[in-house]
Design a protein around this motif. Structure first.
Motif, short mmCIF file in Angstrom:
data_model
loop_
_atom_site.label_atom_id
_atom_site.label_comp_id
_atom_site.label_asym_id
_atom_site.label_seq_id
_atom_site.Cartn_x
_atom_site.Cartn_y
_atom_site.Cartn_z
N TYR A 35 5.52 -2.40 -6.56
CA TYR A 35 5.58 -3.48 -5.57
C TYR A 35 4.70 -4.62 -6.06
CZ TYR A 35 7.40 -0.22 -2.00
OH TYR A 35 8.16 0.67 -1.27
N GLY A 42 3.73 -9.95 2.29
CA GLY A 42 3.72 -8.50 2.36
C GLY A 42 3.95 -7.88 0.99
N PHE A 90 1.21 -3.24 -7.12
CA PHE A 90 0.88 -1.89 -6.66
C PHE A 90 1.95 -0.91 -7.11
CE2 PHE A 90 -2.85 -2.35 -4.14
CZ PHE A 90 -2.80 -3.64 -3.62
N GLY A 104 -1.62 3.29 -5.74
CA GLY A 104 -2.72 3.01 -6.63
C GLY A 104 -3.57 1.88 -6.07
N GLN A 105 -4.64 1.54 -6.80
CA GLN A 105 -5.59 0.55 -6.32
C GLN A 105 -5.16 -0.88 -6.63
OE1 GLN A 105 -8.56 1.20 -4.41
NE2 GLN A 105 -7.17 2.93 -4.20
N TYR B 33 6.46 3.99 9.49
CA TYR B 33 5.10 4.24 9.02
C TYR B 33 4.15 3.10 9.39
CZ TYR B 33 7.77 7.20 5.77
OH TYR B 33 8.62 8.12 5.22
N TYR B 35 0.65 1.68 7.56
CA TYR B 35 -0.29 1.75 6.46
C TYR B 35 -1.44 0.79 6.72
CZ TYR B 35 2.60 4.50 3.26
OH TYR B 35 3.31 5.51 2.66
N GLN B 37 -4.61 -1.41 4.76
CA GLN B 37 -5.13 -1.89 3.49
C GLN B 37 -6.47 -2.56 3.73
OE1 GLN B 37 -3.12 -5.17 1.51
NE2 GLN B 37 -3.64 -4.34 -0.50
N ALA B 41 -8.34 -3.09 -1.90
CA ALA B 41 -7.90 -1.70 -2.11
C ALA B 41 -6.38 -1.59 -1.98
CB ALA B 41 -8.57 -0.79 -1.09
N GLY B 42 -5.88 -0.41 -2.32
CA GLY B 42 -4.47 -0.13 -2.13
C GLY B 42 -4.18 0.23 -0.69
N LEU B 43 -2.96 0.65 -0.43
CA LEU B 43 -2.55 1.00 0.92
C LEU B 43 -2.76 2.49 1.16
CD1 LEU B 43 -0.93 -1.67 0.28
CD2 LEU B 43 0.68 -0.87 2.00
N LEU B 45 -1.81 5.59 4.00
CA LEU B 45 -1.02 5.94 5.17
C LEU B 45 -1.94 6.27 6.34
CD1 LEU B 45 1.85 6.53 6.27
CD2 LEU B 45 1.41 8.93 5.72
N ILE B 86 -5.79 -5.04 6.89
CA ILE B 86 -4.40 -5.45 7.07
C ILE B 86 -3.59 -4.20 7.37
CG2 ILE B 86 -2.41 -6.62 6.09
CD1 ILE B 86 -4.27 -8.03 4.14
N PHE B 88 0.18 -2.57 7.83
CA PHE B 88 1.57 -2.76 7.47
C PHE B 88 2.45 -1.75 8.19
CE2 PHE B 88 1.34 -5.82 4.05
CZ PHE B 88 0.06 -5.67 3.55
N LEU B 100 10.26 2.28 0.51
CA LEU B 100 9.72 1.75 1.75
C LEU B 100 9.89 0.24 1.80
CD1 LEU B 100 6.39 3.75 1.98
CD2 LEU B 100 8.29 3.90 3.57
N ILE B 101 10.33 -0.26 2.94
CA ILE B 101 10.41 -1.70 3.16
C ILE B 101 9.26 -2.06 4.09
CG2 ILE B 101 11.82 -3.60 3.98
CD1 ILE B 101 12.95 -2.12 1.53
N PHE B 102 8.42 -2.97 3.64
CA PHE B 102 7.21 -3.33 4.37
C PHE B 102 7.36 -4.63 5.13
CE2 PHE B 102 4.00 -0.32 2.99
CZ PHE B 102 4.58 0.23 1.86
N GLY B 103 6.66 -4.71 6.26
CA GLY B 103 6.46 -5.98 6.90
C GLY B 103 5.43 -6.78 6.13
N LYS B 104 5.16 -8.01 6.59
CA LYS B 104 4.23 -8.88 5.89
C LYS B 104 2.77 -8.51 6.16
CE LYS B 104 7.21 -12.92 5.39
NZ LYS B 104 8.45 -12.17 5.51
N GLY B 105 2.55 -7.64 7.13
CA GLY B 105 1.19 -7.19 7.41
C GLY B 105 0.53 -7.98 8.52
#
Lengths: 112, 112
Positions: A35, A42, A90, A104-105, B33, B35, B37, B41-43, B45, B86, B88, B100-105
């Motif tokens: 990603y 996002g 990511f 990952g980070q 889901y 998530y 952040q 850092a990464g995301l 769950l 943040i 998501f 996975l399709i994410f929102g903009k957060g």
């Protein structure tokens, strides 16, 4: 217990240069993903893989290539970097469809 | 195509409840889901909910799902400054369900 490891963590490239981002997971997951995260956008899927030797395009694949020669590694390549590819990248993996994805980070890439 | 929408910012006082909302488009999504952040850092769950559930509670977190309206919410009780991050919302891609399709957060800011 490493989980998902990305290298490098930071990189600055000049326009036109190439580079490869490496993602490694030690959880024997089948699915792996790349990603990119941009402000206000996002996370957008670049490419993904459903198993060793397979790859598929995501939402924003142009300008990127990927390879999954080994189950534990998923490589993201930029053949000719452009400023529009400045982003945080990511990698994620998951064992099954519908299962939790582990991230990952991140790799912060700047193209000047 | 699939799309996930979230409001971009939420500001609350420490000790208050936070409610982060999300709408999604794919009525066939089986998993949804949340998530988190943290900066740099990464995301990770936070929680997820199956589509055959209306509600899921996990300590300070409550997830509500309205399938008819395709609306998902995350409630954080007794919000702490450490909850600043943040958040998501994400759904599984429709056809293959592989990504996975994410929102903009939603950026949650907690003031003391």
């Amino acid at each position: 217990n490493a989980g998902v490891t990305q290298t490098p963590k930071f990189r600055v490239l000049k326009t036109g240069q190439s580079m490869t981002l490496l993602c490694a997971q030690d959880m024997n997951h089948e699915y792996m993903y790349w990603y990119r995260q941009d402000p206000g956008m996002g996370l957008r899927l670049i490419h993904y893989s459903v198993g060793e030797g397979t790859t598929a395009k995501g939402e924003v694949p142009d300008g990127y290539n990927v390879s999954r020669l080994k189950k534990q590694n998923f490589l993201l390549g930029l053949e000719s970097a452009a400023p529009s590819q400045t982003s945080v990248y990511f990698c994620a993996s998951s064992p099954l469809v519908g299962a939790e994805a582990f991230f990952g980070q991140g790799t912060r890439l700047t193209v000047v | 195509g699939e799309d996930v929408e979230q409001s971009l910012f939420l500001s609350v006082r420490e000790g208050d409840s936070s409610v982060i909302n999300c709408t999604y488009t794919d009525s066939s999504s089986t998993y949804l889901y949340w998530y988190k952040q943290e900066p740099g850092a990464g995301l990770q769950l936070l929680t997820y909910i199956f589509s055959n559930m209306d509600m899921k509670q996990d300590q300070r977190l409550t997830v509500l799902l309205n399938k008819k309206d395709k609306h998902l919410s995350l409630r954080i009780a007794d919000t702490q400054t450490g909850d600043s991050a943040i958040y998501f919302c994400a759904e599984r891609e429709n056809q293959a369900g592989t990504a996975l399709i994410f929102g903009k957060g939603t950026t949650l800011s907690v003031s003391s």
